[in-house]
Design an enzyme around this catalytic site. Sequence first.
Site, PDB file in Angstrom:
ATOM      1  CD  GLN A  13       1.985  71.899  40.605  1.00 24.36           C
ATOM      2  OE1 GLN A  13       1.455  72.992  40.750  1.00 24.36           O
ATOM      3  NE2 GLN A  13       2.074  71.324  39.429  1.00 24.36           N
ATOM      4  NE  ARG A  21      -1.155  81.857  41.231  1.00 30.29           N
ATOM      5  CZ  ARG A  21      -1.787  80.870  40.609  1.00 30.29           C
ATOM      6  NH1 ARG A  21      -1.553  80.634  39.326  1.00 30.29           N
ATOM      7  NH2 ARG A  21      -2.666  80.138  41.232  1.00 30.29           N
ATOM      8  CG  HIS A  58      -2.026  75.609  43.334  1.00 31.23           C
ATOM      9  ND1 HIS A  58      -1.676  76.650  42.491  1.00 31.23           N
ATOM     10  CD2 HIS A  58      -2.092  74.535  42.529  1.00 31.23           C
ATOM     11  CE1 HIS A  58      -1.530  76.216  41.255  1.00 31.23           C
ATOM     12  NE2 HIS A  58      -1.779  74.920  41.253  1.00 31.23           N
ATOM     13  CG  ASN A  76      -4.653  77.305  40.880  1.00 27.77           C
ATOM     14  OD1 ASN A  76      -4.448  78.253  40.119  1.00 27.77           O
ATOM     15  ND2 ASN A  76      -4.471  76.046  40.499  1.00 27.77           N
ATOM     16  CD  GLU A  77      -5.885  75.610  37.051  1.00 28.42           C
ATOM     17  OE1 GLU A  77      -5.869  74.377  37.174  1.00 28.42           O
ATOM     18  OE2 GLU A  77      -5.231  76.201  36.187  1.00 28.42           O
ATOM     19  CG  ASN A 134      -4.530  79.711  36.143  1.00 26.30           C
ATOM     20  OD1 ASN A 134      -4.154  80.866  36.338  1.00 26.30           O
ATOM     21  ND2 ASN A 134      -4.556  78.810  37.109  1.00 26.30           N
ATOM     22  CE1 TYR A 164      -0.316  75.755  31.639  1.00 24.71           C
ATOM     23  CE2 TYR A 164      -2.367  76.096  32.824  1.00 24.71           C
ATOM     24  CZ  TYR A 164      -0.985  76.044  32.802  1.00 24.71           C
ATOM     25  OH  TYR A 164      -0.274  76.301  33.943  1.00 24.71           O
ATOM     26  CD  GLU A 188      -1.407  77.874  36.918  1.00 18.64           C
ATOM     27  OE1 GLU A 188      -1.506  76.903  36.133  1.00 18.64           O
ATOM     28  OE2 GLU A 188      -1.747  77.826  38.117  1.00 18.64           O
ATOM     29  CD1 TRP A 211       2.896  75.197  34.827  1.00 21.15           C
ATOM     30  CD2 TRP A 211       2.344  76.397  36.638  1.00 21.15           C
ATOM     31  NE1 TRP A 211       2.930  74.356  35.910  1.00 21.15           N
ATOM     32  CE2 TRP A 211       2.605  75.066  37.026  1.00 21.15           C
ATOM     33  CE3 TRP A 211       1.991  77.352  37.609  1.00 21.15           C
ATOM     34  CZ2 TRP A 211       2.505  74.653  38.350  1.00 21.15           C
ATOM     35  CZ3 TRP A 211       1.896  76.925  38.915  1.00 21.15           C
ATOM     36  CH2 TRP A 211       2.145  75.589  39.282  1.00 21.15           C
ATOM     37  CD  GLU A 225       1.464  69.262  35.302  1.00 20.90           C
ATOM     38  OE1 GLU A 225       1.936  70.214  35.953  1.00 20.90           O
ATOM     39  OE2 GLU A 225       0.337  69.266  34.809  1.00 20.90           O
ATOM     40  CD1 TRP A 226      -1.015  69.378  38.869  1.00 23.91           C
ATOM     41  CD2 TRP A 226      -0.916  68.789  41.015  1.00 23.91           C
ATOM     42  NE1 TRP A 226      -0.928  70.529  39.626  1.00 23.91           N
ATOM     43  CE2 TRP A 226      -0.866  70.199  40.939  1.00 23.91           C
ATOM     44  CE3 TRP A 226      -0.857  68.200  42.298  1.00 23.91           C
ATOM     45  CZ2 TRP A 226      -0.755  71.019  42.058  1.00 23.91           C
ATOM     46  CZ3 TRP A 226      -0.755  69.015  43.420  1.00 23.91           C
ATOM     47  CH2 TRP A 226      -0.704  70.402  43.288  1.00 23.91           C
TER      48      TRP A 226
HETATM   49  C1  BGC Z   1      -2.428  74.057  37.585  1.00 22.30           C
HETATM   50  C2  BGC Z   1      -0.959  73.738  37.794  1.00 22.30           C
HETATM   51  C3  BGC Z   1      -0.505  72.722  36.771  1.00 22.30           C
HETATM   52  C4  BGC Z   1      -0.674  73.317  35.402  1.00 22.30           C
HETATM   53  C5  BGC Z   1      -0.191  72.463  34.246  1.00 22.30           C
HETATM   54  C6  BGC Z   1      -2.824  74.152  36.146  1.00 22.30           C
HETATM   55  O1  BGC Z   1      -4.015  73.414  35.988  1.00 22.30           O
HETATM   56  O2  BGC Z   1      -2.786  75.189  38.309  1.00 22.30           O
HETATM   57  O3  BGC Z   1      -0.806  73.316  39.101  1.00 22.30           O
HETATM   58  O4  BGC Z   1       0.787  72.280  36.996  1.00 22.30           O
HETATM   59  O5  BGC Z   1      -2.024  73.596  35.180  1.00 22.30           O
HETATM   60  O6  BGC Z   1      -0.949  71.302  34.136  1.00 22.30           O
END
Ligand code: BGC
Length: 473
Positions: free
Chosen positions: A20, A78, A123, A167-168, A310, A312, A378, A422, A429-430
């Site tokens: 990223q 990180r 990751h 990661n995830e 992580n 969100y 995150e 994060w 962003e993927w």
């Molecule tokens: C991931 C990050 C991503 C972030 C926000 C997480 O799922 O580890 O790489 O940028 O979420 O979408």
Amino acid sequence: MDSLKFPESFAWGASTAAYQIEGGWDADGKGLNIWDTFTHQGGDRVFKNQTGDVACGSYTLWEEDLKCIKQLGLTHYRFSLSWSRLLPDGTTGFINQKGVDYYNKLINNLLAMNVTPLVTLYHFDMPQALEDQGGWKSEKTAEVFEQYAKFCYATFGDRVKLWITINEPYIVAKLGHETGLFAPGIKEPGIGPYRAAHNMIKAHAKAWHAYNTLFKKKQKGHVSIALDSDWAVPLDPKSMDDKEACDRYLQFRLHWFANPIFIDGDYPAVMKSEISRKSKEEGLVTSRLPEFTDEEKSLIKGTADFFCLNYYTSRKVKPLSIKSSGPSFDSDMGAEGIKDPEWPESGVEWLAVVPWGLRRLLAHIKDTFGDPDIYITENGFAQSEPPVLQDKHRWGYFQETLSEVLKAIKQDGVKLKGYFAWSLLDNFEWNSGYSVRFGLFHVDFNQPNLPRTPYFSAIEYAKVVKGNELIYN
Ligand code: BGC
């Protein structure tokens, strides 16, 4: 105002990931990885067919990143290692010294600034050469990952004391091997994600044991895995169906990985029973969910020295309403998550802002997984285009979240050891490319030198870090 203080030696960090931010996709002998391949295929897999070829340019501009870290006053940073930058074909058969030099510079300079590195081995960026041999769908990859992990411990472990293996794994399994939205773009609903997860769990366990037996005594570090999860509540708290769907939602996400690693070496009972029942109905002789042998279970159980979360967002959950024609992860789970329209949305559609969900999830982890030390590795909020430097609303979300984090520590007794925002920088962003901005620092992707500028959130976060307390203006 003692109640707004965080515990002494609380870790304050920010997170990034190699693909990223680094760019330098073919610099100095780096091998291809699956995101290089995926983005170069075009076909609108990614917003405007953008790529991480340049990204934030951190491969050459890493000193600029260090300035950002310094400005924030972070105690921890990180980042992830690009596997194919270190080992171009994924194996230790050939080591790319330039890649080793790059991470050595980064680690040494962080330590010189008194910043503790927390290093992720994987990751989302599988070396393409390994993907060509089956990637996470192949059991062999677990062994190759163990070799890679050993190489990293041997090379950097004299200085790196905190490690995350993967990661995830949920996102890797679901988006990479079920829906194909993420690299490697495999669409094998109801089969691909379980195979990938099975091998990732084994890979993690092998990497943990390798550290434990060969390195821990001398290096005295700690190894874990970063698990992502929503918090989930029943859509109608009085409905038994919604309550059961809600439980399945958590079991199929967090517990899929956390049960084997933190509890008993095996998948949650409801995953085993539901997937096996559905497999039988489909006329299959064995379940689509692979099984661990007893030996594997004892190898997997207890392979994390702390819990990395992580977080969100959250969801309200009810039984799945639309059934897919063939097998799928969602129909196995039999649940769907809904955003409450009252929850504010941050700059990306899936990210409803639910700070209290984090507190509830932390308490759930404490109660279910043996009261581990936890790091939030995150958490963040995006802005969409065009981003504003004065992102006061976004800082408001951070403040609300940190206030819930404090309650988790002080009122619920969660052993929370650190918080990592994060992300340090706006980055790739993927499949949203550069259209979604999670950074504490703005990156101007239109300028060749990719300048970094602090958002209001960065300036305020620095004050929190400095005072080790939540500050309201
Ligand atoms: C991931 C990050 C991503 C972030 C926000 C997480 O799922 O580890 O790489 O940028 O979420 O979408």
